[in-house]
Enzyme design. Structure first.
Site, short mmCIF file in Angstrom:
data_model
loop_
_atom_site.label_atom_id
_atom_site.label_comp_id
_atom_site.label_asym_id
_atom_site.label_seq_id
_atom_site.Cartn_x
_atom_site.Cartn_y
_atom_site.Cartn_z
N LYS A 65 0.89 -1.15 0.00
CA LYS A 65 0.02 0.04 0.00
C LYS A 65 0.74 1.34 -0.06
O LYS A 65 2.01 1.25 0.25
CB LYS A 65 -0.99 -0.05 1.13
CG LYS A 65 -1.60 -1.33 1.48
CD LYS A 65 -2.41 -1.85 0.35
CE LYS A 65 -3.28 -3.19 0.69
NZ LYS A 65 -3.06 -4.08 -0.37
C1 LIG Z 1 -8.92 -6.59 -0.70
C2 LIG Z 1 -7.87 -6.89 0.46
N1 LIG Z 1 -8.56 -7.20 1.53
C3 LIG Z 1 -7.59 -7.60 2.61
C4 LIG Z 1 -6.34 -7.80 2.66
C5 LIG Z 1 -5.38 -8.12 3.75
O1 LIG Z 1 -4.75 -6.84 3.96
P1 LIG Z 1 -3.71 -7.27 5.43
O2 LIG Z 1 -2.52 -7.73 4.73
O3 LIG Z 1 -3.47 -5.93 6.04
O4 LIG Z 1 -4.16 -8.07 6.37
C6 LIG Z 1 -5.71 -7.13 1.35
C7 LIG Z 1 -4.30 -7.45 1.16
O5 LIG Z 1 -3.49 -7.05 -0.11
C8 LIG Z 1 -6.49 -6.86 0.27
O6 LIG Z 1 -5.87 -6.70 -1.11
#
Ligand SMILES: Cc1ncc(COP(=O)(O)O)c(C=O)c1O
Length: 379
Positions: free
Chosen positions: A191
């Site tokens: 991100k």
């Molecule tokens: C659409 C979406 N949801 C959830 C996540 C999970 O995020 P995290 O890695 O912060 O748990 C991601 C990770 O890239 C994502 O792209």
């Protein structure tokens, strides 16, 4: 800064590179020197910065978007016997969290042009057991918040936005993170604002915010002195340390600049790809402002093209995953797939993400575009 001596032809171009400047390092050092390393005042500042930026009354820092989604579902009392509607084209965490709280993920197709949840399919999948939907503002493309408001009002389902990739997006005058019952952002290094790992839940519902805040602090109802602590409910430890929050806070100081740069880089890609045979661009939600967390194109023979580009040092990547193709979601007892998924299948086969990072040069972007065009000619 060391001058760059490499040329685009020899340089490896990553998908993304975090923007870690001296201000980030100074803030982290200040936390390390303070001797207070767990969650504290810096995390509170980070929460305030994100909440203010997105226009939500409450922001609750968590160790990841995944954990934040789970906590948001729990806050709304969602659990066994409940159904939660999710899009098929998303990172698997979106659906896994529904299973983790004991509810049933109900997977519906996405719009083939925006790659966002198909709101007609969402509405058609609502049953008396449906408690919530988890729409995803994928890649920084905002959801149609007016349409989601309408569905929420008519069916009484909660809208919990998986905003992992969409800090800075907006639609219909509302920033992502302020429009649904709750939204959850990710600060994973892919991100553009990252804390290494981290996440943030935003909501303007004070009861839910208080519940989530207590839950992530072992069920403590208030940060009272040790002898006066009250554990009013069961809870967990889902804190985000001040060390990580310092990284995010320093980037939030520049969030408008970082976003403007991403949008300028995306606009440049649009110019460079304009008229390139075989390349189509996804559609931004009407009335929406994209944050361009990810810049994608649709192409045929995506896997061959991607392999050629990667072999030449350009780290192109697939967009994300079609859940119905993943074994984890293949058991009807634990996940309901509602019908065929042509929109998601198309995205899973054709979507290609191109490198986009803050200090990318025009040479880099022209090299990516040339490499894409050449790879498509030979695929
Ligand atoms: C659409 C979406 N949801 C959830 C996540 C999970 O995020 P995290 O890695 O912060 O748990 C991601 C990770 O890239 C994502 O792209």
């Amino acid at each position: 800064m060391t001058p760059r001596t490499d040329t685009p032809a020899t340089r490896r171009i990553p998908l993304i590179r975090p923007t870690i400047d001296d201000a980030v390092k100074q803030r982290v050092l200040a936390v390390l020197d303070s001797g207070f390393l767990t969650e504290g005042a810096v995390t509170r500042d980070f929460e305030r910065a994100v909440g203010r930026f997105v226009g939500a009354q409450h922001a609750i820092a968590v160790p990841s978007c995944t954990v934040g989604l789970e906590i948001a579902l729990r806050a709304f009392g969602i659990g066994p016997g409940d159904e939660v509607i999710v899009p098929d084209y998303t990172y698997p965490a979106t659906a896994s969290v529904v299973s983790i709280v004991g509810a049933l993920p109900v997977v519906v197709d996405v719009d083939p042009e925006t790659m966002l949840i198909d709101c007609d399919a969402l509405e058609a999948a609502i049953t008396p057991r449906t408690r919530a939907a988890l729409p995803v503002s994928l890649f920084g493309n905002p959801l149609d918040y007016g349409r989601l408001d309408d569905i929420r009002a008519r069916h009484g389902v909660r809208m919990i936005e998986d905003a992992a990739c969409s800090l800075g997006a907006a639609q219909g005058g509302r920033r992502t993170g302020s429009a649904c019952d709750a939204a959850v952002f990710s600060f994973h290094p892919r991100k553009f604002i990252t804390t290494g790992e981290g996440g943030m839940v935003t909501t303007s519902n004070p009861e839910m915010a208080a519940w989530m805040d207590a839950y992530k602090h072992f069920g403590l109802t208030a940060a009272t002195p040790r002898e006066g602590a009250t554990f009013a409910s069961m809870g967990t430890n889902a804190k985000l340390s001040d060390i990580l929050s310092a990284v995010g806070l320093a980037q939030m100081d520049r969030v408008d600049e970082l976003l403007a740069r991403r949008r300028a880089l995306a606009a440049r890609y649009v110019e460079l790809l304009d008229g390139m045979p075989g390349v189509a661009l996804p559609r931004t939600t009407p009335g929406g402002t994209h944050s361009y967390q990810t810049f994608c194109v649709f192409i045929e023979r995506r896997d061959q093209v991607m392999a050629t580009m990667r072999a030449q040092g350009v780290e192109a990547q697939i967009g994300t995953y079609a859940l119905h193709r993943q074994p984890a979601f293949g058991n009807p007892a634990t996940c309901r797939l509602s019908g065929p998924m042509p929109g998601s299948s198309r995205a899973a086969d054709r979507c290609l993400a191109l490198p986009l990072f803050h200090d990318m040069t025009d040479d880099d972007q022209r090299h990516v575009a040339r490499t894409l065009a050449a790879a498509m000619r030979t695929a």
